[in-house]
Design an enzyme around this catalytic site. Structure first.
Site, short mmCIF file in Angstrom:
data_model
loop_
_atom_site.label_atom_id
_atom_site.label_comp_id
_atom_site.label_asym_id
_atom_site.label_seq_id
_atom_site.Cartn_x
_atom_site.Cartn_y
_atom_site.Cartn_z
CG ASP A 274 -9.22 -4.55 30.30
OD1 ASP A 274 -9.00 -4.79 31.26
OD2 ASP A 274 -10.36 -4.32 29.80
CG ASN B 44 -9.13 10.87 23.33
OD1 ASN B 44 -8.38 9.86 23.68
ND2 ASN B 44 -9.92 11.07 22.31
CG ASN C 282 -5.33 -1.69 -1.99
OD1 ASN C 282 -4.71 -1.33 -1.44
ND2 ASN C 282 -6.90 -1.53 -2.04
CB SER D 125 -11.63 7.32 18.64
OG SER D 125 -12.62 7.71 19.39
CG HIS E 162 -14.74 8.94 15.02
ND1 HIS E 162 -15.06 8.14 15.25
CD2 HIS E 162 -13.64 9.51 15.88
CE1 HIS E 162 -14.44 7.58 16.30
NE2 HIS E 162 -13.48 8.53 16.59
CG ASP F 54 -1.77 -1.35 1.35
OD1 ASP F 54 -3.05 -1.16 0.56
OD2 ASP F 54 -1.50 -2.32 1.50
CG ASP G 20 -17.51 5.75 14.88
OD1 ASP G 20 -17.40 7.03 14.52
OD2 ASP G 20 -16.46 5.39 15.69
CB VAL H 31 -16.30 -3.24 27.53
CG1 VAL H 31 -15.57 -2.52 26.50
CG2 VAL H 31 -17.74 -3.17 27.31
CG ASP I 198 -31.62 4.61 6.05
OD1 ASP I 198 -30.44 4.44 6.38
OD2 ASP I 198 -32.09 5.93 5.47
N PRO J 291 -12.57 3.67 -2.14
CG PRO J 291 -10.76 4.84 -3.18
CD PRO J 291 -12.13 5.01 -2.36
CG ASP J 292 -7.48 1.63 0.83
OD1 ASP J 292 -7.22 0.32 -0.13
OD2 ASP J 292 -6.60 2.14 1.39
#
Length: 453
Positions: free
Chosen positions: A368, A330, A252, A392, A238, A171, A205, A345, A229, A213-214
């Site tokens: 953790d 943050n 690719n 994030s 984000h 890449d 999110d 979690v 929907d 494209p990626d």
């Protein structure tokens, strides 16, 4: 294997929105907090830039959004401590869970009593909005009804940005910008597993750029909670950035490389164009993802206030053997954030390129593991690429690792996947688990070695 020790804050009021970001401004550390450990002197380099890879100061943007919410006439805040950590909720709305579904006539009586209307429903959980009453007034009414199980504010959630030969992808931006993948031994890990299409990953999110494209060949079924929907297009950027860390198509000849090569992405849009959403929307997104076959869920969002409706969704996912990963936030605070602090979690903090604790990252006993979070190059909305910073960005590294683990050994339960991630981490900072690095920096190769049948 190592066990997690978590702070369970079920009653204490904790709030302040967690925002994701780009490598510049860092908030001050909590007053009287111990100095965070540094592995070596931090070299504050200028974020690399490129005509199509832009370093965005999303931490500052998040602070601006907080200020806007603080001034909004219909939004209230909860102050959690003297340093100013706070959470937000809608002043004239309420989340109510009924023991049994009310009839249409009973609903009309409730709407008349609060001078408002029902605006959302997920199973037995309803959201009401009043035209003239405050949350406290609405709450007094609903608490008087025997059929009500619980009621709580309609909280607002924000993004939390910030031996065999290894495989080196071709890449175009990989070698120059993606320090993060070699730092966690991803290239060596790819010799053991590059993922499978049978292990989908859900990203709760702001959606995903559906024609990037990626990413376009990696997208599975998705859902837009806000519009109800199946078009979760990203108007914020984000969610697309988080998705690229997990699944931007490697090898690719263009853009960046994600950590997984084959796992499909389930984009679930629960945050709006401004980068925030509500507790019930996030909860609804989690339930949709579970019901549609997600094996791992990424939650790069948070709030310092525990929510019953969100906790129920987290427990629902855990009971259905889904691995849950969340960003810790943050704000450089030890205030436990949610959903990261829920025991089901995996809570993720961030490190800088020198593998030192990132000063913006939240800390505490509920952390953790840590993962790369600063200057992370990935996909962005509008067919673009960007370098962002924040927890994030750290969380999806762990999410992708969980997907690779479940790909190499589908028999592992969600608890076993979590244990492998913690057991295989590279210990940083103080020996053993500590509040800054948790059990340490994730190690993709070692985790997949432990996961092999």
């Amino acid at each position: 294997m190592k066990r997690r020790y978590r702070i369970w804050a079920a009653t204490s009021a904790v709030v302040a929105l967690l925002v994701a970001a780009a490598a510049l401004g860092r908030p001050a550390l909590e007053e009287n907090a111990p100095a965070p450990p540094r592995l070596k002197p931090f070299d504050a380099e200028v974020a690399p830039t490129h005509p199509t890879v832009v370093a965005l100061d999303s931490l500052s943007a998040g602070e601006q959004l907080k200020q806007q919410l603080n001034k909004h006439p219909r939004i209230r805040e909860i102050l959690h401590n003297r340093r100013g950590d706070r959470s937000h909720y809608f002043a004239n709305e309420i989340v109510v869970r009924f023991r049994a579904l009310p009839s249409e006539s009973r609903l009309q009586q409730m709407e008349a009593a609060i001078a408002g209307q029902l605006i959302k429903q997920v199973d037995h959980v309803f959201v009401f909005r009043s035209r003239g009453q405050t949350y406290e007034e609405i709450r007094r009414y609903f608490r008087s009804l025997p059929m009500v199980d619980y009621c709580e504010p309609h909280y607002i959630y924000m993004q939390n940005e910030w031996n065999k030969p290894a495989l080196i992808p071709n890449d175009s931006f990989y070698a120059r910008y993606q320090w993060n993948l070699p730092a966690i031994h991803t290239e060596a890990g790819w010799t053991l597993s590059r993922g499978k299409q049978t292990v989908p990953v859900a990203i709760i999110d702001s959606g995903v750029d559906l024609t990037h494209p990626d990413l376009i060949r990696r997208l599975g079924p998705g859902y837009n909670v806000l519009a109800d929907d199946r078009s979760p297009n990203d108007e914020n950027g984000h969610g697309t950035h988080v998705a690229g860390i997990i699944a931007s198509q490697p090898n690719n000849d263009e853009g960046v490389a994600g950590i997984t090569w084959f796992n499909p992405i389930m984009a679930v849009k629960a945050l709006n164009a401004d980068g925030y959403g509500t507790s019930i929307d996030v909860a609804k997104g989690i339930r949709w993802a579970v019901d549609h076959g997600a094996k791992v869920i990424n939650l790069s969002l948070g709030n310092y206030q525990p929510s019953s409706v969100l906790e129920e969704a987290i427990r629902y996912a855990a009971a259905h053997d889904v691995v849950l990963v969340a960003a810790s936030g943050n704000d450089s605070t030890s205030q436990p954030s949610f959903p990261a602090a829920y025991p089901e979690v995996i809570s993720v903090g961030a490190v800088d390129p020198d593998l030192s604790y990132a000063l913006y990252s939240n800390y505490g006993e509920y952390i953790d593991v840590v993962a790369p979070g600063t200057n992370i190059a990935s996909t962005f909305a509008g067919h673009r690429y960007a370098a962002l910073s924040g927890t994030s960005m750290a969380a999806p590294h762990v999410t992708a690792l969980a997907a690779l683990i479940r790909s190499v050994n589908p028999r592992l339960s969600n608890d076993e996947v979590r244990d492998i991630i913690l057991e295989s981490a590279d210990d940083l900072g103080e020996r053993g688990k500590d509040p800054y690095y948790g059990y340490g920096l994730i190690n993709v190769y070692r985790a997949l070695e432990l996961a092999k049948p």
